[in-house]
Design an enzyme around this catalytic site. Structure first.
Site, PDB file in Angstrom:
ATOM      1  CB  THR A 188      -0.973   0.005   1.051  1.00 52.82           C
ATOM      2  OG1 THR A 188      -1.794  -1.060   1.410  1.00 52.82           O
ATOM      3  CG2 THR A 188      -1.888   1.222   1.109  1.00 52.82           C
TER       4      THR A 188
ATOM      5  CB  VAL B  68       4.886  -9.064  13.154  1.00 50.88           C
ATOM      6  CG1 VAL B  68       5.076  -8.111  14.137  1.00 50.88           C
ATOM      7  CG2 VAL B  68       4.887 -10.483  13.597  1.00 50.88           C
TER       8      VAL B  68
ATOM      9  CB  ILE C 202      -3.507 -11.351  12.424  1.00 48.66           C
ATOM     10  CG1 ILE C 202      -3.551 -12.828  12.287  1.00 48.66           C
ATOM     11  CG2 ILE C 202      -3.401 -11.266  14.021  1.00 48.66           C
ATOM     12  CD1 ILE C 202      -4.618 -13.633  13.149  1.00 48.66           C
TER      13      ILE C 202
ATOM     14  CE  LYS D  19     -12.990   0.015  23.734  1.00 52.35           C
ATOM     15  NZ  LYS D  19     -12.032  -0.871  24.556  1.00 52.35           N
TER      16      LYS D  19
ATOM     17  CG  HIS E  91     -48.563 -19.499  -7.249  1.00 54.19           C
ATOM     18  ND1 HIS E  91     -48.520 -18.105  -6.832  1.00 54.19           N
ATOM     19  CD2 HIS E  91     -49.667 -19.489  -8.143  1.00 54.19           C
ATOM     20  CE1 HIS E  91     -49.066 -17.358  -7.720  1.00 54.19           C
ATOM     21  NE2 HIS E  91     -50.082 -18.333  -8.217  1.00 54.19           N
TER      22      HIS E  91
ATOM     23  CD  GLU F 252     -44.997 -12.178 -13.633  1.00 53.05           C
ATOM     24  OE1 GLU F 252     -44.015 -11.447 -13.517  1.00 53.05           O
ATOM     25  OE2 GLU F 252     -45.910 -12.098 -13.345  1.00 53.05           O
TER      26      GLU F 252
ATOM     27  CG  ASN G  88     -49.472 -36.171   0.835  1.00 53.92           C
ATOM     28  OD1 ASN G  88     -48.168 -36.474   1.551  1.00 53.92           O
ATOM     29  ND2 ASN G  88     -50.350 -35.998   1.436  1.00 53.92           N
TER      30      ASN G  88
ATOM     31  CG  PHE H 222     -45.430 -44.911   2.979  1.00 52.33           C
ATOM     32  CD1 PHE H 222     -46.583 -44.916   3.440  1.00 52.33           C
ATOM     33  CD2 PHE H 222     -44.449 -44.820   4.089  1.00 52.33           C
ATOM     34  CE1 PHE H 222     -46.967 -44.412   4.780  1.00 52.33           C
ATOM     35  CE2 PHE H 222     -44.647 -44.681   5.399  1.00 52.33           C
ATOM     36  CZ  PHE H 222     -45.997 -44.291   5.795  1.00 52.33           C
TER      37      PHE H 222
ATOM     38  CG  ASP I  49     -56.999 -44.842  -0.500  1.00 51.27           C
ATOM     39  OD1 ASP I  49     -55.825 -44.728  -0.426  1.00 51.27           O
ATOM     40  OD2 ASP I  49     -57.779 -44.424   0.331  1.00 51.27           O
TER      41      ASP I  49
ATOM     42  NE  ARG J  52     -39.493 -38.623   4.621  1.00 46.32           N
ATOM     43  CZ  ARG J  52     -39.760 -38.664   5.873  1.00 46.32           C
ATOM     44  NH1 ARG J  52     -40.899 -39.538   6.277  1.00 46.32           N
ATOM     45  NH2 ARG J  52     -39.668 -37.819   6.956  1.00 46.32           N
TER      46      ARG J  52
END
Length: 540
Positions: A58, A86, A147, A158, A299, A355, A444, A489, A494, A536
Site C-alpha cells: 500500500t 508482523v 490478524i 471502538k 407459486h 414472468e 403430498n 409411501f 386407494d 422418500r
C-alpha cells in the site's frame, strides 16, 4: 493505564469526557489489500496536507504515485517481519488508534509516549473469502487469514468517537468529502463503525465456516460439530414489497454464494420477492438433471418438467415438452433452463406470458428477441452456479438446518422390484425421470411422466388420494401409458388404485407402509410394475 482494561475505563465519569463532533483529519493510517480507489483517496488526503502512514505494498503504491507517505516501520522503529505477518501490531500504532482524546489523561499519555493520534484508519482485509472461493485450501488459504487488519478495524471502530474507519472503497467518497468540509462528524463515524464491525464479523464467520468444513476430523453427523449456526449476508437491494404488497422485503447476498441472489439481470422489470422464490425453485428443479432440462414453476410448484428428446435443438425441445404438461398453469410462470437459452427456445417463450427466464446464458439472438418483451425479466446465472451445501428454514425462535435433498451419484440400481415384471429400458428411464422430478413437487406429491417429461402433477394435498386424483385429472388422456412417482409411501391402496384405473404402467415409491402388502397386491392384480426406492422426497 490501558484503555482496554474495563476496570480502568470504569474509573471515568461522564464529566471527564469532552464533546467531539466534527474532527479534522490530520493523520491517516492506510493498509489495504484491495487497491480500488486508493490513489484517488491518497491524492485527496495528500492534497489536504494529511500525513499518511502506510504498510508494505500500500505504501509503495502511494509513493509510486508521487504522494508523501510514512512507512509503518518508521513509526514503530520495528521492521516488518515474518513475511509481513508482523507490521502494525505495535503500541505506537494501536495507541494512536485507541486513544480517546475526549479524555485529557489520554492526551497527556500520548504526549508522554511520543505517539501521535490517527483521525482516520483505512483498512480492508486479506482476501480470504475470494481465496477459498477460487478453490484454494490448506496452508495457502490459512495464510490469507488477516490478524493485524481486524485488530486495527475493531480498534478504530471502538474508538469512533475520535477516529473514522473505512473498510470499503465504497466509503472513500464520503471520506474525501469530509476532508474538504473540515472533518468527519460523529454521525458519520458511527455509521462507518457499524459497517466496520459487520465487516469483521462476516470475515470471522467465513474463517470459522472454512475451519468447520475443511480443517480437522469432521463429526459423523454433519451438524454435530457446530454449536452455533451463523449466517452473514449483505444487503443487495430493497424490494418493492414482500410476498404481499403490505410486507416490506429486501434481498441479501452471502459472501460465497453463486446462486439466484448473485444472478445478473439482463432485462425486464425489477425482480419481486415472489419472482426470486419461484426462480430459485425452478433452478433447483432444472439442475436436478444432467441432460438439457427445463422447469416451469408457478407459486413454487411445477407446471411442467422435461428433458430433451429426439433430434433438433435440445433446450428448445425440453422447454416445449415441459410447457405441454400444463399450458394453462404455465401462464405467468417462471422458466429455468440448465443450458444456454437458444433462439429456437426464445421464439417459443416470446409468445407465452412469462414472468422470469433464468439460465446459465442466452444466445445473442435469443437475448435480442426476448428483450422485445418489455416486462420479461431475464437473469443470467453467475459463473459456477451451485446449490448451497446447507438449507435452513426459520421457525419461531430459531432455525431448522439440514443438508439439501439432491441427486448426487443417483442410481436406480438399488431399487427393489416388488410387483410386476422388470421394466424395460425406456420405462426404467421414465421412472428415474419421474423420481427425480417428484422431488420438486410439494408434498403430498404424485408425478406422472412419459418419455422424459411430466404429463400430470398432483401437489400439496393433505392426503395422497387427492394428489393422485389431481395428477390424473391434469394428465387427462396422457395418463394412460405413463409412469408414476410418489414422494412417500402409499398408506393405503386407494391412492394407487386411482393411478391403476388411469392405466399407468409402472410406479416408483419409497415403500415402508404398514400396509405395503395391500398396496403391492393391488399392483400385482393390475399387472403393473412397482419398485420400492427405499427413500422418500418430502418437500414442505
Amino acid at each position: 493505564m490501558s484503555v482496554n482494561n474495563p476496570a480502568s475505563a470504569s474509573a471515568h465519569s461522564s464529566s471527564d469526557y469532552r464533546d467531539r463532533d466534527a474532527i479534522p483529519i490530520t493523520r491517516a493510517l492506510i493498509s489495504v489489500s484491495d487497491k480500488t480507489g486508493l490513489l484517488e483517496l491518497a491524492a485527496a488526503l495528500a492534497g489536504a496536507g494529511v500525513e499518511i502512514v502506510s504498510t508494505g505494498s500500500t505504501a509503495k503504491t502511494i509513493a509510486d504515485a508521487g504522494h508523501p507517505v510514512t512507512e509503518v516501520a518508521q513509526v514503530t522503529g520495528f521492521p516488518e517481519s515474518l513475511d509481513g505477518r508482523v507490521k502494525t501490531l505495535h503500541p505506537a500504532i494501536h495507541a494512536g488508534i485507541l486513544a480517546d482524546l475526549r479524555l485529557a489523561s489520554h492526551e497527556v499519555q500520548l504526549a508522554e509516549l511520543g505517539v501521535k493520534p490517527f483521525e482516520l484508519v483505512v483498512v480492508n482485509l486479506y482476501p480470504f473469502v475470494e481465496t477459498i472461493a477460487s478453490g484454494v485450501t490448506g496452508d495457502a488459504a490459512i495464510e490469507q487469514i488477516d490478524i493485524g487488519g481486524p485488530a486495527m478495524v475493531r480498534a478504530a471502530a471502538k474508538n469512533h468517537a475520535n477516529v473514522a474507519i473505512a473498510v470499503s472503497p465504497d466509503s472513500y467518497a464520503q471520506v474525501i468529502k469530509a476532508v474538504t468540509l473540515g472533518g468527519t462528524t460523529l454521525a458519520q463515524r458511527q455509521r462507518l463503525a457499524g459497517e466496520a464491525f459487520a465487516h469483521t464479523a462476516a470475515y470471522d464467520t467465513a474463517v470459522a465456516d472454512f475451519f468447520a468444513k475443511n480443517i480437522g476430523v469432521r463429526a459423523e453427523h454433519p451438524f454435530e460439530e457446530a454449536d452455533i449456526f451463523e449466517l452473514r449476508a449483505s444487503l443487495k437491494n430493497v424490494l418493492r414489497y414482500g410476498e404481499n404488497s403490505h410486507q416490506d422485503a429486501s434481498l441479501y447476498v452471502t459472501t460465497d454464494g453463486a446462486g439466484i441472489a448473485q444472478a445478473t439481470q439482463l432485462h425486464g422489470k425489477e425482480m419481486s420477492y415472489n419472482n426470486y422464490v419461484d426462480a430459485d425453485a425452478a433452478l433447483r428443479t432444472a439442475y436436478d438433471f444432467s441432460e438439457p432440462a427445463v422447469a416451469i414453476i408457478k407459486h413454487a410448484q411445477p407446471c411442467g418438467i422435461a428433458v430433451a428428446r429426439g433430434a433438433g435443438d435440445p433446450i428448445a425441445s425440453a422447454h416445449l415438452r415441459a410447457h405441454e404438461c400444463d399450458p394453462v398453469s404455465a401462464y405467468g410462470g417462471v422458466i429455468a433452463a440448465n443450458r444456454t437459452v437458444s433462439l429456437e427456445m426464445a421464439k417459443a417463450v416470446k409468445d407465452i406470458f412469462t414472468e422470469v427466464v433464468i439460465a446459465p446464458d442466452f444466445e445473442p439472438e435469443a437475448l435480442e428477441l426476448l428483450q422485445t418483451k418489455k416486462n420479461l425479466r431475464l437473469l443470467k446465472l453467475p459463473a459456477g452456479y451451485h446449490r448451497e451445501d446447507t438449507e435452513f428454514k426459520q421457525i419461531s425462535g430459531g432455525l431448522l438446518v439440514q443438508q439439501p435433498d439432491v441427486f448426487d451419484n443417483f442410481s436406480s440400481d438399488g431399487w427393489t422390484l416388488v410387483a410386476g415384471e422388470e421394466a424395460d429400458a425406456a420405462t426404467r428411464a421414465d421412472l428415474e425421470f419421474a423420481w427425480r422430478a417428484v422431488r420438486a413437487v410439494k408434498s403430498n406429491a404424485i408425478l406422472l411422466a412419459h418419455d422424459g417429461a411430466s404429463v400430470g402433477v398432483g401437489m400439496g394435498q393433505v392426503n395422497r388420494v387427492d394428489s393422485c386424483r389431481l395428477a390424473v385429472s391434469r394428465a387427462g388422456e396422457r395418463a394412460a401409458g405413463s409412469v408414476a412417482a410418489s414422494d412417500a409411501f402409499f398408506p393405503f391402496a386407494d391412492g394407487l388404485q386411482i393411478l391403476l384405473d388411469a392405466d399407468i404402467t409402472a410406479v416408483a415409491q419409497p415403500g415402508g407402509s404398514v400396509r405395503d402388502d395391500e398396496v403391492i397386491a393391488a399392483a400385482k392384480a393390475a399387472g403393473v410394475t412397482m419398485y420400492f426406492t427405499g427413500e422418500r422426497h418430502f418437500y414442505h
